[in-house]
Design a protein around this motif. Structure first.
Motif, mmCIF file in Angstrom:
data_model
loop_
_atom_site.group_PDB
_atom_site.id
_atom_site.type_symbol
_atom_site.label_atom_id
_atom_site.label_comp_id
_atom_site.label_asym_id
_atom_site.label_seq_id
_atom_site.Cartn_x
_atom_site.Cartn_y
_atom_site.Cartn_z
ATOM 1 N N ALA A 1 23.553 40.519 55.772
ATOM 2 C CA ALA A 1 24.934 40.196 56.030
ATOM 3 C C ALA A 1 25.473 39.908 54.591
ATOM 4 C CB ALA A 1 24.926 38.827 56.607
ATOM 5 N N SER A 2 24.991 39.315 53.490
ATOM 6 C CA SER A 2 25.448 39.101 52.426
ATOM 7 C C SER A 2 26.042 40.540 51.780
ATOM 8 C CB SER A 2 24.457 38.470 51.411
ATOM 9 O OG SER A 2 24.977 38.235 50.011
ATOM 10 N N VAL A 3 24.964 41.456 51.690
ATOM 11 C CA VAL A 3 25.315 43.055 51.429
ATOM 12 C C VAL A 3 26.456 43.623 52.114
ATOM 13 C CG1 VAL A 3 24.345 45.140 51.016
ATOM 14 C CG2 VAL A 3 22.977 43.371 50.438
ATOM 15 N N GLY A 4 26.453 43.245 53.232
ATOM 16 C CA GLY A 4 27.593 43.637 54.299
ATOM 17 C C GLY A 4 28.869 43.088 53.799
ATOM 18 N N ARG A 5 28.923 41.693 53.537
ATOM 19 C CA ARG A 5 30.148 41.149 53.216
ATOM 20 C C ARG A 5 30.684 41.689 51.689
ATOM 21 N NH1 ARG A 5 27.542 36.471 55.210
ATOM 22 N NH2 ARG A 5 26.849 35.819 53.142
ATOM 23 N N ALA A 6 29.736 41.800 50.699
ATOM 24 C CA ALA A 6 30.029 42.439 49.549
ATOM 25 C C ALA A 6 30.469 43.923 49.559
ATOM 26 C CB ALA A 6 28.837 42.403 48.516
ATOM 27 N N ALA B 1 47.856 38.235 33.676
ATOM 28 C CA ALA B 1 47.838 38.646 35.519
ATOM 29 C C ALA B 1 46.410 38.816 35.541
ATOM 30 C CB ALA B 1 48.885 39.643 35.594
ATOM 31 N N GLY B 2 45.738 39.659 34.486
ATOM 32 C CA GLY B 2 44.429 40.042 34.821
ATOM 33 C C GLY B 2 43.522 39.021 34.802
ATOM 34 N N VAL B 3 43.714 38.119 34.048
ATOM 35 C CA VAL B 3 42.770 36.888 33.678
ATOM 36 C C VAL B 3 42.867 36.110 35.206
ATOM 37 C CG1 VAL B 3 42.412 34.635 32.587
ATOM 38 C CG2 VAL B 3 42.886 36.693 31.417
ATOM 39 N N LEU B 4 43.800 35.792 35.549
ATOM 40 C CA LEU B 4 44.040 35.169 37.008
ATOM 41 C C LEU B 4 43.488 35.838 38.035
ATOM 42 C CD1 LEU B 4 47.856 33.925 36.535
ATOM 43 C CD2 LEU B 4 45.888 32.466 36.349
ATOM 44 N N LEU B 5 43.758 37.129 37.976
ATOM 45 C CA LEU B 5 43.305 38.005 39.172
ATOM 46 C C LEU B 5 41.616 37.972 39.320
ATOM 47 C CD1 LEU B 5 43.161 40.279 41.412
ATOM 48 C CD2 LEU B 5 43.287 42.106 39.395
ATOM 49 N N TRP B 6 41.043 37.893 38.067
ATOM 50 C CA TRP B 6 39.680 37.944 37.799
ATOM 51 C C TRP B 6 38.945 36.523 38.004
ATOM 52 C CZ3 TRP B 6 35.842 41.486 38.624
ATOM 53 C CH2 TRP B 6 36.836 43.002 38.394
ATOM 54 N N SER B 7 39.736 35.416 38.127
ATOM 55 C CA SER B 7 39.139 34.345 38.119
ATOM 56 C C SER B 7 39.272 33.895 39.684
ATOM 57 C CB SER B 7 40.371 33.084 37.781
ATOM 58 O OG SER B 7 40.402 33.224 36.397
ATOM 59 N N GLN B 8 40.133 34.732 40.602
ATOM 60 C CA GLN B 8 40.201 34.715 41.761
ATOM 61 C C GLN B 8 39.011 35.415 42.478
ATOM 62 O OE1 GLN B 8 42.002 32.777 43.984
ATOM 63 N NE2 GLN B 8 42.694 31.981 42.150
ATOM 64 N N ILE B 9 38.857 36.662 41.831
ATOM 65 C CA ILE B 9 37.722 37.518 42.373
ATOM 66 C C ILE B 9 36.349 36.708 42.136
ATOM 67 C CG2 ILE B 9 36.487 39.867 41.627
ATOM 68 C CD1 ILE B 9 39.026 41.014 41.279
ATOM 69 N N ALA B 10 36.189 36.084 40.762
ATOM 70 C CA ALA B 10 35.096 35.399 40.543
ATOM 71 C C ALA B 10 34.453 34.306 41.852
ATOM 72 C CB ALA B 10 35.101 34.602 39.255
ATOM 73 N N ALA B 11 35.806 33.756 42.239
ATOM 74 C CA ALA B 11 35.635 32.734 43.020
ATOM 75 C C ALA B 11 35.194 33.182 44.603
ATOM 76 C CB ALA B 11 36.973 31.732 43.271
ATOM 77 N N ILE B 12 35.695 34.314 44.771
ATOM 78 C CA ILE B 12 35.387 34.955 46.185
ATOM 79 C C ILE B 12 34.084 35.613 46.021
ATOM 80 C CG2 ILE B 12 35.952 36.997 47.591
ATOM 81 C CD1 ILE B 12 38.896 36.828 46.722
ATOM 82 N N ARG B 13 33.535 36.245 44.959
ATOM 83 C CA ARG B 13 32.282 36.722 44.795
ATOM 84 C C ARG B 13 31.216 35.642 44.934
ATOM 85 N NH1 ARG B 13 32.039 40.194 39.184
ATOM 86 N NH2 ARG B 13 29.978 40.423 40.100
ATOM 87 N N MET B 14 31.390 34.316 44.563
ATOM 88 C CA MET B 14 30.606 33.342 44.842
ATOM 89 C C MET B 14 30.270 32.967 46.257
ATOM 90 S SD MET B 14 29.640 32.221 41.666
ATOM 91 C CE MET B 14 28.948 30.472 42.098
ATOM 92 N N GLY B 15 31.328 33.367 47.256
ATOM 93 C CA GLY B 15 31.020 32.925 48.713
ATOM 94 C C GLY B 15 30.583 34.117 49.417
ATOM 95 N N LEU B 16 30.366 35.236 48.819
ATOM 96 C CA LEU B 16 29.933 36.533 49.488
ATOM 97 C C LEU B 16 28.340 36.411 49.684
ATOM 98 C CD1 LEU B 16 31.732 39.362 47.560
ATOM 99 C CD2 LEU B 16 32.410 38.456 49.872
#
Length: 215
Positions: free
Chosen positions: A89-94, A200-215
């Motif tokens: 399931a984790s692999v699928g979400r990622a 903008a890239g720093v803010l974007l990757w901050s959000q991506i990092a947060a999302i990745r923690m929940g995958l």
């Protein structure tokens, strides 16, 4: 790219982090999409080619993870049941997340690459600056939040080197791409856009990092 990224995950230490910089980071995959767009003859081909590069790399990477099994088979849970379902399931979400991200990044970076090569003076300069900021964003974001400078073991040193190399390569690549144009270009517009896109890239990757923690 997916194959090289998978192999790079298996190499430990500083060497592994440097390999990952060139095969399995936002910079590496973004640069591949940008180059695909830059090399395309027209805008529509740039969008298709850049998106195809990232989607194919994502499918190969997660396909190899599924085939290998070691990254989603974690043994038994506390109740004795298998953890394979949770791992899958984790692999699928990622996979789903990065496929969506691949399409978005492919379209965006493919368009930027096309503008750098074929655009007029101002659009090309803006595109090159935006590409620099976006490609350097992940490395900049890590360097800005990193605090363990007094504990630089092999792992952390590798991460710092990887982030620094990605920022340097993004700067050199975007600058060379714009400089290679025979048509007119604007360096002040390029620099101003790069600064804005970097933030903008720093803010974007901050959000991506947060999302990745929940995958």
């Amino acid at each position: 790219m997916g194959l090289f990224a998978f192999v790079g995950d298996e190499v430990p230490g500083v060497v592994g982090e440097v390999i990952l910089t060139l095969t399995s980071t936002g910079f590496a995959w973004g640069a591949a999409a940008l180059l695909a767009g830059y090399a395309s003859a027209h805008r529509r081909a740039a969008l298709v080619n850049a998106t195809a590069v990232l989607v194919l790399a994502t499918v190969v990477y997660y396909g190899l993870i599924l085939a290998d099994g070691r990254r989603w088979r974690f043994g038994a849970l506390e109740d004795g049941s298998s953890s394979a379902a949770l791992g899958l399931a984790s692999v699928g979400r990622a996979t789903a997340f990065w496929l969506v991200a691949s399409v978005a990044a492919g379209v965006s970076l493919g368009l930027l690459g096309s503008h750098i090569r074929h655009g007029t003076r101002i659009p090309a300069s803006i595109a090159a600056g935006a590409a620099l900021g976006l490609l350097a964003g992940e490395g900049l974001q890590f360097l800005m939040i990193f605090r363990a400078w007094d504990a630089l073991d092999g792992f952390y040193l590798g991460r710092v080197v990887s982030a620094g190399v990605s920022v340097i390569l993004a700067t050199l690549g975007a600058t060379a791409g714009l400089g290679h144009r025979r048509a007119e270009k604007s360096w002040p517009i390029f620099l101003a856009t790069a600064v804005a896109a970097g933030a903008a890239g720093v803010l974007l990757w901050s959000q991506i990092a947060a999302i990745r923690m929940g995958l």
